[in-house]
Structure formats: C-alpha cells, structure tokens
Write a protein that holds these residues in place. Structure first.
Motif, short mmCIF file in Angstrom:
data_model
loop_
_atom_site.label_atom_id
_atom_site.label_comp_id
_atom_site.label_asym_id
_atom_site.label_seq_id
_atom_site.Cartn_x
_atom_site.Cartn_y
_atom_site.Cartn_z
N GLN A 150 0.83 -1.21 0.00
CA GLN A 150 0.00 0.00 0.00
C GLN A 150 0.86 1.26 0.00
OE1 GLN A 150 -2.77 0.21 3.31
NE2 GLN A 150 -2.76 2.46 3.24
N ARG A 151 1.90 1.27 0.83
CA ARG A 151 2.75 2.46 0.91
C ARG A 151 3.54 2.69 -0.36
NH1 ARG A 151 4.85 2.50 7.22
NH2 ARG A 151 2.80 3.01 8.12
N LEU A 152 3.95 1.63 -1.02
CA LEU A 152 4.61 1.81 -2.31
C LEU A 152 3.64 2.36 -3.35
CD1 LEU A 152 6.93 -1.32 -2.60
CD2 LEU A 152 7.63 1.08 -2.70
N ALA A 153 2.39 1.95 -3.27
CA ALA A 153 1.39 2.49 -4.19
C ALA A 153 1.21 3.99 -3.99
CB ALA A 153 0.06 1.77 -3.99
N GLU A 154 1.38 4.43 -2.75
CA GLU A 154 1.19 5.85 -2.42
C GLU A 154 2.47 6.67 -2.58
OE1 GLU A 154 -0.03 5.45 1.60
OE2 GLU A 154 -2.09 4.79 1.12
N ALA A 155 3.62 6.02 -2.70
CA ALA A 155 4.92 6.69 -2.65
C ALA A 155 5.20 7.53 -3.89
CB ALA A 155 6.03 5.66 -2.47
N LYS A 156 6.14 8.43 -3.72
CA LYS A 156 6.61 9.26 -4.83
C LYS A 156 7.98 8.72 -5.28
CE LYS A 156 7.69 14.06 -6.04
NZ LYS A 156 7.76 15.46 -5.55
N PRO A 157 8.20 8.53 -6.58
CA PRO A 157 9.51 8.04 -7.02
C PRO A 157 10.59 9.07 -6.78
CG PRO A 157 8.16 8.67 -8.90
CD PRO A 157 7.27 8.75 -7.70
N ASP A 158 11.82 8.58 -6.61
CA ASP A 158 12.93 9.49 -6.35
C ASP A 158 13.65 9.86 -7.65
OD1 ASP A 158 14.66 7.37 -7.01
OD2 ASP A 158 14.90 6.76 -4.91
N ARG A 159 14.77 10.54 -7.52
CA ARG A 159 15.48 11.08 -8.68
C ARG A 159 16.11 9.98 -9.55
NH1 ARG A 159 20.88 10.94 -7.80
NH2 ARG A 159 21.59 10.54 -5.68
N LEU A 160 16.14 8.73 -9.04
CA LEU A 160 16.73 7.63 -9.81
C LEU A 160 15.70 6.90 -10.67
CD1 LEU A 160 19.22 6.16 -7.16
CD2 LEU A 160 19.75 7.60 -9.14
N LEU A 161 14.51 7.46 -10.81
CA LEU A 161 13.52 6.86 -11.69
C LEU A 161 14.10 6.73 -13.10
CD1 LEU A 161 10.66 5.93 -12.47
CD2 LEU A 161 10.03 8.34 -12.71
N GLY A 162 14.02 5.53 -13.66
CA GLY A 162 14.55 5.28 -14.99
C GLY A 162 15.98 4.80 -15.01
N VAL A 163 16.64 4.81 -13.84
CA VAL A 163 18.04 4.39 -13.72
C VAL A 163 18.09 3.11 -12.88
CG1 VAL A 163 20.32 5.01 -12.84
CG2 VAL A 163 18.85 6.76 -13.86
N PRO A 164 18.84 2.08 -13.27
CA PRO A 164 18.95 0.90 -12.42
C PRO A 164 19.53 1.24 -11.05
CG PRO A 164 19.81 0.43 -14.62
CD PRO A 164 19.58 1.91 -14.55
N ALA A 165 18.77 0.97 -10.01
CA ALA A 165 19.18 1.20 -8.63
C ALA A 165 18.52 0.11 -7.80
CB ALA A 165 18.77 2.59 -8.14
N TYR A 166 19.26 -0.87 -7.42
CA TYR A 166 18.77 -2.10 -6.83
C TYR A 166 17.66 -1.89 -5.81
CZ TYR A 166 19.22 -6.84 -4.86
OH TYR A 166 19.01 -8.12 -4.43
N HIS A 167 16.50 -2.44 -6.08
CA HIS A 167 15.35 -2.37 -5.17
C HIS A 167 15.44 -3.58 -4.23
CE1 HIS A 167 14.20 0.68 -7.93
NE2 HIS A 167 12.91 0.68 -7.67
N ALA A 168 16.35 -3.50 -3.26
CA ALA A 168 16.74 -4.67 -2.47
C ALA A 168 15.56 -5.33 -1.76
CB ALA A 168 17.80 -4.26 -1.45
N LEU A 169 14.70 -4.54 -1.15
CA LEU A 169 13.51 -5.08 -0.49
C LEU A 169 12.23 -4.68 -1.20
CD1 LEU A 169 14.36 -4.63 3.31
CD2 LEU A 169 14.64 -6.65 1.88
N THR A 170 12.19 -3.48 -1.74
CA THR A 170 10.95 -2.99 -2.34
C THR A 170 10.55 -3.78 -3.59
OG1 THR A 170 12.17 -1.29 -3.57
CG2 THR A 170 11.25 -0.67 -1.42
N TYR A 171 11.50 -4.41 -4.24
CA TYR A 171 11.19 -5.22 -5.43
C TYR A 171 10.10 -6.25 -5.11
CZ TYR A 171 11.79 -8.46 -9.34
OH TYR A 171 11.57 -9.27 -10.42
#
Length: 415
Positions: A150-171
């Motif tokens: 739910q919180r990921l659905a509500e979240a705002k993407p950060d400046r690395l949107l579009g750049v590979p940046a390992y989503h260690a847990l959020t994936y």
C-alpha cells in the motif's frame, strides 16, 4: 543419471551425501572442504543438464540435525528470481504486458507521478522506489507486507527513476502488489501455484515452509548481522539520506535502524511475512529444477512451463547501465534476473542472495544450478558472497570433462 558421461560416480567424502558423475570429483572435494566443516551450518549444490541431474550433493548440519536432500535455507535476494518467474507465468497467460504501466493493473499505484512506470522498469530495478525510509520506519512495518504494498502504491519516485538502482527489499512488494492486483492472491500462494506445483517440487516456499511440507528449514548459523545494531551503526543508518553517491544509495535500499532484528533467533521474524525480495526458503534441487525450465526453452519434465516467446523475453538483457545502488556493478539486468561479468556466467542469468546462495540458468548449454547454505556471519560474508565466482567456473571446467557438451561451446560460454 542419464547424463552420466563415464558411467562412474565421484567418491563422496565423509560427512557429505548425494551423488555426482566422476568428472565432478574436483568440485565435490572443493565443496566438502568449503562447506562441510562449519559449526552448525551446511549447504547443498545441485546441477542439472537438460533437466537431468549431474550433481546433487549436500554436507554439514542444520545445527541439530544433518543436512539432507530436503533441507532448505533462507536464500535472501535469490528469492527475487522466483518472484520474477511468478510474474513471467502471468505474462505468459496474457495477464500482463511488460511494456504496460503498472497502474493499468494496479490503479492505486499511479499516485504521485507513478502512472507511467512500467512493469519492465520495476523488473529492472528502475522504478525509482528503492529506498526504505520513505515507506517504513522499522521492522514492524517491514513485516506487514500488505502495508508495504500500500505504501509503495502511495509513494513518490525518487530522482533515480529510470536508472537501475537495486530495489533490495521494495522489489518484492512491488511485484506482490502487481500480482495481487491481477490475481487477488498473495505472493506466497503464487510461489506454490505458479512455481512449485506446476514443476512438481516441494522445495520452494516464501517464508516458513508449512508443516506438511517435505522441506525442512535450516536455521541461520553465525553472527548474522548483529553488528548493525550497535549505536554507531544505528546512528549512521538513521541518516542514510545524507550519505552521498553509491554508498548512500546502497544504504537507503538495504537498511533501516533495527532491521537486523528480522534475522534474530531460531525462527526469525523474517519467516513470518511474504517478502518476495528476500525470504524464500528453498532447497538446491528445487532451484535447479526451476532454472532448468528457464534454461531449456521453457520445458520441464516434457511439459511447456513457459512459452518460447516468454523465454525469449527473459533471456534479453534489458539494460547495460551500471547499477547505482550496487556500487555501479554491471548487473546486466534482465526481467528480474541478472548476469555476472565473469567466466562461466556471462551468457547465463539468475539471482544471487545475501550470503551467496543462488539459482542459475545457462540456456546455451541447457544447464541449471541451485546452491543454498545457512551461514550468515559478518566476518565471512565477503567470502561467502563470492561463492558463484568460483563455483560456476569450476563447474564449467568439470562439465567440459563430461564431453556431454562440446568443449568449444563451453569455452565460448565462459569467455
């Protein structure tokens, strides 16, 4: 063992069990030396060629009992490979399109400027949602997987949107939220219905295996990550948003103060949630079986597990950009899997987890590998994490000796 090249079997050292063709004797000895003498710990390695076992060995203990063929351990981020396979099964049935926005299937996800983030971006860790602190305050939040979705659905993407940046847990929560929106089912159930049951295996579970499962869980051995709980570490981790560059990106995606408590005890809290990015409990033979389907044009035991169209999409490298949260490592992200820039792995793909457990597919050879173990000690972590960097090249050397695969072909794969 229909792939036995010589008709002979390798000697199995004392304290080890299983079987291997004679050509794998050097690997058997090395595995016994490396994993057979660890206090309270053990491990297993399985290698399949065209779906048939060439090697299936195990050694050590779970602390109280000897390791067996059905012993599973937490494979941490190697779980992501299984989660990705679930998503590919849904795509294979036309239930999702990799190029489509996630919000097309999960409308709530479109909040805060995320309406154009695609399934492909999420599966290549490019969704700009790698950081933990914006969505969680500590261990209790992380253990509530539906809250995290739910919180990921509500979240705002950060400046690395579009750049590979390992989503260690959020994936894991991203894929689970997507899959739940499409199927109405949680990821733990989908591990069973989309992976374990169709492949006829027991040894793939998300979280603690159910009581009726053949898989027995091997508790973590070693110091785990208790050092992260000291006051200095807690102070640093609590200010991860101030750490610049690659170190800051890695810290933000992996850590929160108090998160080391997830691994504490014989039955650690991490087993009680559905974390598609990190709490799979798997056996080595089960991982080799799943990756065997990916290595053999989607075929498993004579049945089409995934279509050739989906397999073609899986094998394609989606981005060659260096990963900003993994110290600019060349991960060569596919759709949920990565490669390794090393001999024996460049043409293959799979996923390595914390501590070094991994599943691997080499489609050019029809080869698949599963490796699991249960030691997690800070002092030995760098050595254990690099297991694939010696296991895979040694495996390729042994495979050449079987003459089941042309020598030139294995050299090209290892190049």
């Amino acid at each position: 063992m229909s792939n036995d090249a010589s008709g002979d079997l390798a000697p199995i050292p004392a304290g080890m069990a299983g079987h291997a063709t004679a050509e794998f004797a050097p690997l058997v000895r090395a595995f016994a030396r490396t994993f057979g003498h660890r206090k309270g710990a053990g491990g297993a390695l399985t290698v399949h060629l065209h779906g048939e076992p060439l090697l299936d060995i195990w050694t050590g203990s779970t602390g109280s009992t000897p390791w067996t063929h059905d012993t599973g351990s937490i494979i941490f981020s190697a779980t992501k490979g299984v989660t990705a396979t679930v998503i590919h099964r849904l795509a294979d049935r036309g239930l999702l399109d990799y190029a489509a926005p996630i919000a097309e299937y999960w409308p709530e996800f479109g909040a805060n400027g995320k309406d154009k983030i695609t399934v492909r971006q999420a599966m290549t860790h490019s969704a700009g949602l790698s950081a933990l602190a914006p969505i969680a305050t500590g261990m209790d939040d992380v253990l509530d997987h539906q809250l995290m979705e739910q919180r990921l659905a509500e979240a705002k993407p950060d400046r690395l949107l579009g750049v590979p940046a390992y989503h260690a847990l959020t994936y894991g929560w991203l894929m689970a939220g997507l899959a739940r929106a499409i199927t109405g089912r949680g990821m733990a159930e989908l591990f069973r219905t989309e992976v374990a049951d169709p492949l006829g295996i027991d040894g793939i579970h998300l979280g603690s295996p159910p009581a009726q499962a053949a898989t027995s869980y091997a508790p973590l051995a070693g110091t785990q990550l208790t050092a992260l709980g000291n006051p200095v570490s807690a102070m640093v981790l609590g200010r991860s948003h101030l750490i610049p560059g690659a170190l800051g990106a890695a810290t933000r995606c992996l850590f929160l103060p108090g998160l080391e408590g997830l691994l504490a005890g014989e039955e650690p809290p991490i087993l009680r949630t559905e974390l598609g990015a990190g709490n799979g409990v798997c056996t080595a033979p089960a991982l080799a079986t799943m990756y065997g389907a990916l290595a053999n044009d989607g075929m498993a035991a004579g049945h089409q597990y995934l279509s050739r169209r989906t397999i073609k999409a899986i094998r394609r490298i989606q981005t060659y950009r260096l990963d900003s949260a993994l110290f600019y490592a060349p991960m060569m992200w596919r759709l949920g899997y990565h490669s390794l820039p090393m001999p024996g792995a460049r043409a293959g793909f799979g996923h390595i987890g914390l501590g070094g457990s991994f599943g691997w597919a080499e489609p050019r050879l029809g080869l698949s590998v599963g490796f699991v173990h249960n030691r997690l000690s800070a002092g030995q972590l760098s050595y254990d994490q690099s297991a694939a960097f010696w296991l895979l090249p040694m495996l390729m050397n042994c495979l050449r000796a079987t003459r089941r695969v042309p020598v030139q072909e294995t050299r090209e794969v290892a190049a």
